[in-house]
Write a protein that holds these residues in place. Structure first.
Motif, PDB file in Angstrom:
ATOM      1  N   ALA A  72       0.841  -1.189   0.000  1.00  0.00           N
ATOM      2  CA  ALA A  72       0.000   0.000   0.000  1.00  0.00           C
ATOM      3  C   ALA A  72       0.879   1.243   0.000  1.00  0.00           C
ATOM      4  O   ALA A  72       1.820   1.367   0.768  1.00  0.00           O
ATOM      5  CB  ALA A  72      -0.912  -0.012   1.225  1.00  0.00           C
ATOM      6  N   LEU A  90      -6.627   4.653   2.778  1.00  0.00           N
ATOM      7  CA  LEU A  90      -7.486   3.504   3.033  1.00  0.00           C
ATOM      8  C   LEU A  90      -8.144   3.698   4.383  1.00  0.00           C
ATOM      9  O   LEU A  90      -7.519   4.173   5.327  1.00  0.00           O
ATOM     10  CB  LEU A  90      -6.672   2.207   3.056  1.00  0.00           C
ATOM     11  CG  LEU A  90      -6.062   1.750   1.740  1.00  0.00           C
ATOM     12  CD1 LEU A  90      -5.160   0.540   1.963  1.00  0.00           C
ATOM     13  CD2 LEU A  90      -7.153   1.401   0.739  1.00  0.00           C
ATOM     14  N   THR A 105      -1.855   6.497  -0.582  1.00  0.00           N
ATOM     15  CA  THR A 105      -3.168   5.880  -0.658  1.00  0.00           C
ATOM     16  C   THR A 105      -3.908   6.071   0.659  1.00  0.00           C
ATOM     17  O   THR A 105      -3.376   5.806   1.719  1.00  0.00           O
ATOM     18  CB  THR A 105      -3.038   4.372  -0.948  1.00  0.00           C
ATOM     19  OG1 THR A 105      -2.313   4.210  -2.160  1.00  0.00           O
ATOM     20  CG2 THR A 105      -4.379   3.727  -1.080  1.00  0.00           C
ATOM     21  N   SER A 150      -5.222  -2.944   9.031  1.00  0.00           N
ATOM     22  CA  SER A 150      -4.237  -1.868   9.158  1.00  0.00           C
ATOM     23  C   SER A 150      -3.248  -1.930   8.003  1.00  0.00           C
ATOM     24  O   SER A 150      -3.080  -2.965   7.359  1.00  0.00           O
ATOM     25  CB  SER A 150      -3.468  -1.989  10.478  1.00  0.00           C
ATOM     26  OG  SER A 150      -2.606  -3.120  10.441  1.00  0.00           O
ATOM     27  N   ARG A 151      -2.579  -0.828   7.788  1.00  0.00           N
ATOM     28  CA  ARG A 151      -1.535  -0.786   6.773  1.00  0.00           C
ATOM     29  C   ARG A 151      -0.385  -1.710   7.178  1.00  0.00           C
ATOM     30  O   ARG A 151       0.213  -2.378   6.351  1.00  0.00           O
ATOM     31  CB  ARG A 151      -1.033   0.638   6.590  1.00  0.00           C
ATOM     32  CG  ARG A 151       0.077   0.685   5.567  1.00  0.00           C
ATOM     33  CD  ARG A 151       0.682   2.067   5.453  1.00  0.00           C
ATOM     34  NE  ARG A 151       1.941   1.934   4.768  1.00  0.00           N
ATOM     35  CZ  ARG A 151       2.146   2.359   3.548  1.00  0.00           C
ATOM     36  NH1 ARG A 151       1.189   2.941   2.884  1.00  0.00           N
ATOM     37  NH2 ARG A 151       3.325   2.200   2.990  1.00  0.00           N
ATOM     38  N   GLU A 152      -0.083  -1.745   8.456  1.00  0.00           N
ATOM     39  CA  GLU A 152       0.982  -2.621   8.947  1.00  0.00           C
ATOM     40  C   GLU A 152       0.679  -4.085   8.603  1.00  0.00           C
ATOM     41  O   GLU A 152       1.559  -4.822   8.177  1.00  0.00           O
ATOM     42  CB  GLU A 152       1.154  -2.458  10.454  1.00  0.00           C
ATOM     43  CG  GLU A 152       2.248  -3.325  11.022  1.00  0.00           C
ATOM     44  CD  GLU A 152       2.403  -3.173  12.521  1.00  0.00           C
ATOM     45  OE1 GLU A 152       3.229  -3.923  13.078  1.00  0.00           O
ATOM     46  OE2 GLU A 152       1.711  -2.347  13.139  1.00  0.00           O
ATOM     47  N   LEU A 178      -1.114  -5.190   6.079  1.00  0.00           N
ATOM     48  CA  LEU A 178      -0.912  -5.352   4.638  1.00  0.00           C
ATOM     49  C   LEU A 178       0.565  -5.418   4.285  1.00  0.00           C
ATOM     50  O   LEU A 178       0.990  -6.279   3.505  1.00  0.00           O
ATOM     51  CB  LEU A 178      -1.580  -4.214   3.871  1.00  0.00           C
ATOM     52  CG  LEU A 178      -3.105  -4.224   3.857  1.00  0.00           C
ATOM     53  CD1 LEU A 178      -3.627  -2.967   3.186  1.00  0.00           C
ATOM     54  CD2 LEU A 178      -3.632  -5.471   3.175  1.00  0.00           C
ATOM     55  N   ASP A 179       1.371  -4.520   4.856  1.00  0.00           N
ATOM     56  CA  ASP A 179       2.806  -4.516   4.571  1.00  0.00           C
ATOM     57  C   ASP A 179       3.469  -5.826   4.998  1.00  0.00           C
ATOM     58  O   ASP A 179       4.289  -6.389   4.274  1.00  0.00           O
ATOM     59  CB  ASP A 179       3.492  -3.334   5.261  1.00  0.00           C
ATOM     60  CG  ASP A 179       3.120  -1.991   4.650  1.00  0.00           C
ATOM     61  OD1 ASP A 179       2.563  -1.972   3.528  1.00  0.00           O
ATOM     62  OD2 ASP A 179       3.382  -0.960   5.298  1.00  0.00           O
TER      63      ASP A 179
END
Length: 97
Positions: free
Chosen positions: A11, A17, A15, A76-78, A80-81
């Motif tokens: 991500a 989200l 972006t 969370s973005r974490e 996804l990463d």
């Protein structure tokens, strides 16, 4: 069909989200019997509520590669990463989008 070697598309910082959100991840790799099963295992490590019955599979036109789309409920973005890093480090995975 020639696929590039190990790329990831985590991500972007630009972006926006809103979490939680349904988030599709496309994973491509060499077509072997256990590819989809291995991908489900990695995805479930990072998204335990992932329903494997929703997995979408598509073979390449030559039948040498398999595209697997897993739609997770990202929190969370974490998350996804971390999932992208785990998928791109898997030996059978060629591309993650």
């Amino acid at each position: 069909m020639t696929l590039p070697t190990k790329t990831a598309a985590p991500a972007s910082a630009d972006t926006t989200l809103v979490f939680p959100t349904e988030f599709p991840i496309k994973i491509m790799g060499k077509r072997v019997d256990h590819f989809a099963r291995d991908i489900v295992a990695v995805v479930r490590e990072h998204a335990p509520d992932f329903d494997a019955a929703t997995l979408e599979l598509r073979a390449s036109s030559g039948g040498n590669y398999l595209s697997v789309t897993a739609t997770i409920r990202a929190t969370s973005r974490e998350q996804l990463d971390t999932l992208y890093r785990a998928l791109t480090s898997h030996p059978l995975v060629k591309v993650v989008l």
